[in-house]
Scaffold this active site. Structure first.
Site, short mmCIF file in Angstrom:
data_model
loop_
_atom_site.label_atom_id
_atom_site.label_comp_id
_atom_site.label_asym_id
_atom_site.label_seq_id
_atom_site.Cartn_x
_atom_site.Cartn_y
_atom_site.Cartn_z
N LYS A 277 0.86 -1.19 0.00
CA LYS A 277 0.00 0.00 0.00
C LYS A 277 0.89 1.24 0.00
O LYS A 277 1.87 1.30 0.76
CB LYS A 277 -0.91 -0.02 1.24
CG LYS A 277 -1.90 1.14 1.32
CD LYS A 277 -2.81 1.00 2.54
CE LYS A 277 -3.84 2.11 2.61
NZ LYS A 277 -4.76 1.95 3.76
N SER B 258 -9.65 2.18 2.84
CA SER B 258 -8.77 2.87 1.92
C SER B 258 -7.79 1.94 1.21
O SER B 258 -7.15 2.35 0.26
CB SER B 258 -7.96 3.93 2.69
OG SER B 258 -7.13 3.30 3.67
N SER C 23 -10.23 -0.03 7.20
CA SER C 23 -9.67 0.09 5.84
C SER C 23 -8.94 -1.14 5.32
O SER C 23 -8.50 -1.14 4.17
CB SER C 23 -8.72 1.30 5.78
OG SER C 23 -9.45 2.49 5.81
#
Length: 493
Positions: free
Chosen positions: A78, A158, A182
């Protein structure tokens, strides 16, 4: 030989160990898969040369018999984790051109375990969002489609780029971060496993901060076993992070005994909310039946302050974000918009560098921390948070884990909720309470909605008892036998 991009982490590791294929071959297949999923916009930065070089080193280590727990396994990172010399954006315009001179502790740990980094996965800007549509680099698409409807869907946020890449078979696993859900919510939307460990289990050092008392790194993978392997590689005490827990890392793989006889599973009354979709409620009941059939005992429990969790989160999270994001001023790194006066440069840089959702949360956070409102909002939210923590502590005197839905809906179409931030915030209604309490929780894919989209079930455990969460999650996974595949599959592209 099996299609290499179809392998789970455990299968890939076994294949590498047996010499069925090399890390270079495995990585080459995934580099091609990353190229194939470009229509999903799951990656901000691809690093194929670095990945192939790391794979070659892994093959050398394997020949010398010195391998780590994830040696030669291609994964996505990420783009909230700082990676030395590689563009790190947090999905934001304000970090234009930022190439850290250091590595986050989690990625250091993963490299030490031999993992191969395919690139940096897209995300909501500064991890603020439940849909992965707020990234400066554009929205990520979910590889799934509704039956009879080809509109692109959100992957959840996210960690949407990470979840989309894993579901589409472009990466065997990925890192994520979870502040209010998330990791778990995108895992549910994309039909994969996502785990938020206990706050403090994984170091936050080198992760771009959103809300420091909530942020926690964790794995996204296609099976519970894979999540256990990856969490073991990511976790560990870090003296550079004062909130990192000085505790040994258990053998999470060994915890997957497949036996839940005698365990007590809590079913919280407050999670049966008005208007919960029939699909979600039905799946939750099936989860109860599966665990009961496996020998666990269901126990009705109450978490009375659950209804206050979401508003509490949306005071504490923005308050911490407004403080953390004050450092982005155009002076030290990233974007700078030149102006005649210093204050004008600050204002114009921040105005141009932050997207609408980040600006909204910074304004909310600044407001609740301001003189005259601090006691009324921020201090009161901290008191309610303490009550939520107490609710869980009392529940865990009676039960070993708690079973709930992961999200109140399946994935929705991109743009469907853009004009209603409150509707977007409600996506986190089932995941936020355990985030406020800092507890470990996992989302396991357990079924499909009436229109053919994946739905997840969530298990919450005691602090630092990820082993029980994984153990129950493994049993739930076996019972659910989730084998559906998304419409977009990199291996088939």
């Amino acid at each position: 030989m099996a299609v290499l991009t179809d392998l789970t982490l455990a299968q890939a590791r076994a294949g590498l160990d047996s010499g069925e294929f090399t890390a270079a071959e495995l990585t080459e297949a995934h580099v091609r898969a990353v190229e194939a999923v470009r229509p999903l916009n799951a990656f901000i930065t691809e690093t194929p040369e670095q990945a192939l070089a790391e794979a070659a080193l892994s093959d050398q280590r394997r020949r010398s018999g010195e391998t780590g727990a994830m040696d030669g396994i291609p994964i996505a990172i990420k783009d909230l984790f700082c990676t030395e010399g590689v563009l790190t954006t947090a999905g934001s315009h304000i970090l234009d051109g930022f190439r850290p001179t250091y590595e986050s502790t989690v990625t250091v740990n993963l490299k030490a375990a031999g993992a191969v980094f395919l690139g940096k996965a897209n995300l909501d800007e500064f991890a603020m969002g439940s849909s992965n549509v707020t990234s400066y680099y554009g929205p990520v698409e979910n590889p799934w489609r509704r039956e009879g409807d080809n509109r692109p869907l959100v992957p959840g946020g996210s960690s949407g780029g990470s979840a989309s890449a894993v579901a589409a078979r472009a990466a065997i696993a990925a890192t994520g971060t979870d502040t209010g859900g998330s990791i778990r919510q995108p895992a549910s939307f994309c039909g994969i496993v996502g785990m938020k460990p206990t706050y403090g289990r994984c170091s936050r050092w080198g992760i771009v901060a959103f809300a420091s008392s909530l942020d926690q790194a964790g794995p996204l993978a296609r099976t519970v076993h894979d999540a256990a392997i990856m969490l073991g590689a990511m976790a560990g005490h870090d003296a550079k992070d004062s909130t990192s827990a000085p505790l040994p890392v258990p053998d999470f793989e060994a915890a997957l005994s497949g036996d839940v006889h005698g365990l007590k599973i809590g079913i919280p009354a407050e999670y049966r909310m008005d208007g919960i979709p029939a699909d979600i409620d039905k799946l939750w009941r099936r989860g109860i039946d599966w665990l009961t059939a496996a020998g666990a005992e269901m126990v009705d429990i109450s978490l009375p302050h659950t209804k206050y969790a979401l508003p509490t989160y949306y005071i504490i999270g923005p308050a911490e974000a407004s403080s953390n994001l004050a450092r982005y001023d155009g002076v030290r790194y990233g974007l700078r918009v030149n102006a005649d006066a210093l204050v004008d440069m600050y204002e114009e840089t921040r105005g141009a560098g932050f997207g609408a959702e980040v600006r909204r949360r910074v304004l909310i956070g600044t407001y609740v921390l301001s003189a005259g409102y601090y006691d009324a909002y921020y201090l009161k939210a901290q008191r309610v948070r303490a009550l939520i923590v107490r609710d869980f502590a009392e529940a865990f005197e009676k039960v070993d884990a708690i079973l709930t839905p992961t999200a109140p809906s399946a994935a929705f179409a991109i743009g469907e909720k853009n004009d209603d931030p409150i509707a977007m915030y409600l996506n986190d209604v089932f995941t936020v309470p355990s985030s406020l309490a800092g507890l470990p929780a996992i989302s396991v894919p357990a079924g499909l909605s009436s229109d053919g989209l994946p739905l997840g079930l969530q298990l919450i455990g005691r602090a630092f008892d990820e082993a029980t969460v994984l153990r129950v999650g493994g049993v739930l996974e076996e019972a659910a036998d989730f084998s559906a595949r998304p419409a977009f599959d990199a291996g088939a592209a």
